[in-house]
Design a protein around this motif. Structure first.
Motif, PDB file in Angstrom:
ATOM      1  N   ARG A  60     107.403  81.141  27.865  1.00 19.53           N
ATOM      2  CA  ARG A  60     107.655  81.912  29.025  1.00 19.53           C
ATOM      3  C   ARG A  60     106.526  80.964  30.014  1.00 19.53           C
ATOM      4  NH1 ARG A  60     105.100  87.768  27.625  1.00 19.53           N
ATOM      5  NH2 ARG A  60     106.764  87.331  25.612  1.00 19.53           N
ATOM      6  N   SER A  61     106.884  81.453  31.224  1.00 19.70           N
ATOM      7  CA  SER A  61     106.128  80.805  32.485  1.00 19.70           C
ATOM      8  C   SER A  61     104.937  81.645  32.527  1.00 19.70           C
ATOM      9  CB  SER A  61     107.049  80.902  33.819  1.00 19.70           C
ATOM     10  OG  SER A  61     108.260  80.559  33.692  1.00 19.70           O
ATOM     11  N   LYS A  62     103.902  80.810  32.992  1.00 20.20           N
ATOM     12  CA  LYS A  62     102.462  81.262  33.304  1.00 20.20           C
ATOM     13  C   LYS A  62     101.994  80.713  34.669  1.00 20.20           C
ATOM     14  CE  LYS A  62      97.933  81.100  31.677  1.00 20.20           C
ATOM     15  NZ  LYS A  62      96.730  80.634  30.712  1.00 20.20           N
ATOM     16  N   PRO A  63     101.521  81.615  35.555  1.00 21.62           N
ATOM     17  CA  PRO A  63     101.190  81.356  36.795  1.00 21.62           C
ATOM     18  C   PRO A  63      99.881  80.852  36.756  1.00 21.62           C
ATOM     19  CG  PRO A  63     100.844  83.424  36.829  1.00 21.62           C
ATOM     20  CD  PRO A  63     101.895  83.061  35.320  1.00 21.62           C
ATOM     21  N   GLY A  64      99.436  79.720  37.489  1.00 19.61           N
ATOM     22  CA  GLY A  64      98.107  79.147  37.326  1.00 19.61           C
ATOM     23  C   GLY A  64      97.333  79.785  38.537  1.00 19.61           C
ATOM     24  N   ARG A  65      96.166  79.098  38.498  1.00 18.96           N
ATOM     25  CA  ARG A  65      95.080  79.694  39.475  1.00 18.96           C
ATOM     26  C   ARG A  65      95.386  79.610  40.858  1.00 18.96           C
ATOM     27  NH1 ARG A  65      90.069  80.264  36.237  1.00 18.96           N
ATOM     28  NH2 ARG A  65      90.769  80.360  34.019  1.00 18.96           N
ATOM     29  N   GLU A 103     103.127  71.891  42.441  1.00 22.04           N
ATOM     30  CA  GLU A 103     104.268  72.155  41.464  1.00 22.04           C
ATOM     31  C   GLU A 103     103.648  72.511  40.173  1.00 22.04           C
ATOM     32  OE1 GLU A 103     106.818  68.726  41.035  1.00 22.04           O
ATOM     33  OE2 GLU A 103     107.029  68.602  43.340  1.00 22.04           O
ATOM     34  N   PRO A 104     104.243  73.750  39.689  1.00 25.79           N
ATOM     35  CA  PRO A 104     103.867  74.019  38.287  1.00 25.79           C
ATOM     36  C   PRO A 104     104.396  72.954  37.332  1.00 25.79           C
ATOM     37  CG  PRO A 104     104.595  76.054  39.532  1.00 25.79           C
ATOM     38  CD  PRO A 104     104.867  74.634  40.237  1.00 25.79           C
ATOM     39  N   LEU A 105     103.837  72.778  35.920  1.00 22.10           N
ATOM     40  CA  LEU A 105     104.284  72.100  35.155  1.00 22.10           C
ATOM     41  C   LEU A 105     105.937  72.529  34.661  1.00 22.10           C
ATOM     42  CD1 LEU A 105     101.300  71.532  32.484  1.00 22.10           C
ATOM     43  CD2 LEU A 105     102.163  69.861  34.320  1.00 22.10           C
ATOM     44  N   GLY A 106     106.683  71.448  34.639  1.00 20.01           N
ATOM     45  CA  GLY A 106     107.985  71.863  34.360  1.00 20.01           C
ATOM     46  C   GLY A 106     109.118  72.333  35.315  1.00 20.01           C
ATOM     47  N   ALA A 107     108.473  72.585  36.597  1.00 17.84           N
ATOM     48  CA  ALA A 107     108.987  73.121  37.740  1.00 17.84           C
ATOM     49  C   ALA A 107     109.762  71.987  38.584  1.00 17.84           C
ATOM     50  CB  ALA A 107     108.050  73.586  38.835  1.00 17.84           C
ATOM     51  N   VAL A 108     111.005  72.545  39.153  1.00 19.08           N
ATOM     52  CA  VAL A 108     111.764  71.468  39.961  1.00 19.08           C
ATOM     53  C   VAL A 108     111.507  71.505  41.392  1.00 19.08           C
ATOM     54  CG1 VAL A 108     113.599  71.624  38.096  1.00 19.08           C
ATOM     55  CG2 VAL A 108     113.649  73.264  39.990  1.00 19.08           C
ATOM     56  N   ARG A 109     110.777  72.379  42.009  1.00 17.98           N
ATOM     57  CA  ARG A 109     110.615  72.650  43.341  1.00 17.98           C
ATOM     58  C   ARG A 109     109.066  73.103  43.594  1.00 17.98           C
ATOM     59  NH1 ARG A 109     114.322  76.452  42.804  1.00 17.98           N
ATOM     60  NH2 ARG A 109     116.026  75.058  43.581  1.00 17.98           N
ATOM     61  N   PRO A 110     108.498  72.398  44.544  1.00 20.37           N
ATOM     62  CA  PRO A 110     107.154  72.718  44.680  1.00 20.37           C
ATOM     63  C   PRO A 110     107.043  74.292  45.377  1.00 20.37           C
ATOM     64  CG  PRO A 110     108.137  71.386  46.815  1.00 20.37           C
ATOM     65  CD  PRO A 110     109.116  71.435  45.490  1.00 20.37           C
ATOM     66  N   VAL A 111     105.852  74.836  45.224  1.00 15.26           N
ATOM     67  CA  VAL A 111     105.374  76.064  45.601  1.00 15.26           C
ATOM     68  C   VAL A 111     104.315  75.952  46.762  1.00 15.26           C
ATOM     69  CG1 VAL A 111     104.417  78.306  45.011  1.00 15.26           C
ATOM     70  CG2 VAL A 111     105.782  77.159  43.234  1.00 15.26           C
ATOM     71  N   LYS A 112     104.601  76.925  47.788  1.00 13.63           N
ATOM     72  CA  LYS A 112     103.451  76.900  48.820  1.00 13.63           C
ATOM     73  C   LYS A 112     102.281  77.268  48.238  1.00 13.63           C
ATOM     74  CE  LYS A 112     105.838  74.876  52.365  1.00 13.63           C
ATOM     75  NZ  LYS A 112     105.539  73.798  53.006  1.00 13.63           N
ATOM     76  N   ALA A 113     101.435  77.099  49.035  1.00 14.97           N
ATOM     77  CA  ALA A 113      99.750  77.322  48.592  1.00 14.97           C
ATOM     78  C   ALA A 113      98.949  77.768  49.720  1.00 14.97           C
ATOM     79  CB  ALA A 113      99.097  76.130  47.851  1.00 14.97           C
ATOM     80  N   ASP A 114      98.965  79.217  49.739  1.00 19.91           N
ATOM     81  CA  ASP A 114      98.098  79.446  51.137  1.00 19.91           C
ATOM     82  C   ASP A 114      96.881  80.094  50.550  1.00 19.91           C
ATOM     83  OD1 ASP A 114      97.122  80.965  53.314  1.00 19.91           O
ATOM     84  OD2 ASP A 114      98.127  82.580  52.831  1.00 19.91           O
ATOM     85  N   VAL A 115      95.967  79.003  50.285  1.00 26.50           N
ATOM     86  CA  VAL A 115      94.703  79.335  49.372  1.00 26.50           C
ATOM     87  C   VAL A 115      93.812  78.555  50.095  1.00 26.50           C
ATOM     88  CG1 VAL A 115      93.583  78.786  47.213  1.00 26.50           C
ATOM     89  CG2 VAL A 115      96.005  79.581  47.125  1.00 26.50           C
ATOM     90  N   ARG A 116      92.527  79.059  50.214  1.00 25.01           N
ATOM     91  CA  ARG A 116      91.334  78.256  50.763  1.00 25.01           C
ATOM     92  C   ARG A 116      90.591  77.829  49.442  1.00 25.01           C
ATOM     93  NH1 ARG A 116      86.226  80.720  54.503  1.00 25.01           N
ATOM     94  NH2 ARG A 116      85.464  78.551  55.096  1.00 25.01           N
TER      95      ARG A 116
END
Length: 447
Positions: free
Chosen positions: A220-225, A260-273
């Motif tokens: 199953r997918s797991k979100p990272g930090r 990009e999470p491992l195994g993902a096909v498209r990047p995810v926006k990172a609104d993180v400081r």
């Protein structure tokens, strides 16, 4: 004048002073209780007289280390010992006590006397003073730390990446938490990861997460930090330990604001400081080719350098008091403080483990100290050995250490008493009295 008249005059005198006074007989029952004792304890005189002293006084030392019992058994008076009592309203009241022996005309012991002074106002002033040196749970009166305190609100308000440098145990994560709690992102998560605690492959999946099927057992997918910190702050502790390969991926996140999470096909926006910390000299690692220069400049937008505890020893009493207060609450104990001899041993120590080591030392002392003051014998053995070892450039008494601290403050402020006094947190006239008392030669005096 008869005995009754003399006793009456004595009562008038004792009832006119602001210190509480009570006396006991050989059966430990109260025989005299003055007006100030009534006010401090909240117990009327008629209810106190005739009762056992511990029933009325209810001090933190009554059960294990009764000061009057010590005096009556040894003949040695106790002078100005700081303790707490619980008054008639259930409130803890800080007091200082002094004890003595009562004897009759034939010098036979007939009981004891105890005087006590309400320290509530002193305690309030002490808390107010400590508040001047506390910023977002960080405690320090050191001039370098005070400069950091003054900059923190502006640093927190920005969204820039911050690099916190400092030795292990100096409070880097606490500072990162303060920045987050003061920032506009305070209502979003603060997520921390220790980059030195995980191998490279695990750290990558921990930071960026993975999709189901990205590798064996990834059912199953797991979100990272980064995903968990979305909208908030990500604290990368010990960033100097990440591998060159992971440095490249982290650089992309900082540049493109996506991952990009491992195994993902498209990047995810990172609104993180990003707040990063290290106990290493990253500039030196860059020169050695062990840390990417472009990543270094990305995380080094704002740099804060925390001094080791060995360079801010004036904070040791404040930190010790803070740890004692906290552990008293956590452990349900009533440790009154630390003795001058034990504090002198702490001052002589170099603290390679910094504030974390000091906290562990006080926790060790709490296990061995049953009540009263923490003494040298309650400290770890390696600290007790310091007493027999000469310390270069530093005195072994608190007075010598205070003199050295004053001299160093004067040096830093080019001999200007006003600036040195402000840094030390004392009045200018107090500083001048201490300079005269210790015979300190003022460096480069220009006032």
């Amino acid at each position: 004048m008869g005995v009754t008249g003399a006793q009456s005059i004595t009562s008038v005198i004792l009832n006119s002073i602001s210190d509480g006074v009570f006396t006991i007989d050989s059966d430990w029952r109260i025989t005299f209780f003055n007006r100030a004792a009534e006010e401090i304890t909240g117990v009327p005189r008629e209810e106190a007289v005739g009762r056992f002293c511990w029933e009325v006084f209810r001090a933190s030392i009554c059960e294990r280390e009764c000061a009057l019992k010590h005096t009556l058994e040894t003949g040695c008076p106790v002078v100005n010992r700081a303790v707490y009592i619980v008054n008639a309203y259930g409130n803890k009241v800080p007091i200082s006590i002094s004890t003595g022996i009562l004897r009759d005309e034939c010098q036979q012991v007939i009981g004891g006397v105890e005087t006590f002074r309400d320290l509530s106002l002193v305690e309030e002033l002490r808390r107010e003073l400590r508040g001047r040196y506390t910023f977002a749970d960080i405690i320090s009166k050191n001039h370098r730390m005070q400069q950091i305190f003054s900059l923190l609100p502006d640093i927190a308000e920005s969204d820039s990446t911050v690099l916190i440098e400092g030795p292990t145990g100096s409070g880097k994560e606490l500072l990162a938490r303060a920045i987050h709690n003061l920032s506009p992102r305070r209502d979003k998560p603060l997520v921390a990861v220790n980059c030195a605690a995980l191998p490279d492959t695990l750290l990558e999946s921990e930071l960026f997460g993975y999709e189901a099927g990205a590798f064996t057992d990834a059912r199953r997918s797991k979100p990272g930090r980064f995903a968990r910190a979305q909208g908030g702050t990500l604290f990368l502790d010990e960033i100097g330990d990440i591998s060159p390969a992971l440095q490249v991926k982290l650089l992309r996140v900082l540049q493109e604001k996506e991952f990009e999470p491992l195994g993902a096909v498209r990047p995810v926006k990172a609104d993180v400081r990003i707040l990063a910390a290290t106990n290493k000299d990253l500039a030196e690692l860059v020169e050695k080719g062990l840390f990417r220069q472009d990543l270094y400049y990305r995380i080094n937008v704002i740099k804060i350098t925390l001094p080791p505890l060995s360079e801010r020893k004036e904070d040791i009493p404040l930190l010790v008091e803070h740890f004692i207060d906290r552990l008293n609450i956590l452990r349900g104990k009533a440790i009154d403080g630390i003795s001058e001899e034990a504090l002198a041993l702490l001052w002589q120590h170099d603290f390679p483990g910094n504030i974390r080591e000091l906290e562990n030392i006080i926790e060790h002392a709490f296990i061995l100290c049953k009540g009263g003051l923490i003494k040298p014998e309650h400290l770890p053995a390696y600290l007790q050995a310091v007493a027999d070892r000469p310390i270069s450039g530093e005195g072994k008494t608190l007075a010598e250490m205070e003199a050295r601290m004053i001299y160093e403050a004067l040096v830093r402020n080019r001999g200007k008493r006003g600036l040195a006094a402000r840094e030390l947190g004392i009045d200018k006239t107090t500083l001048w009295r201490k300079i005269k008392r210790y015979g300190i030669k003022i460096p480069d005096s220009d006032f």
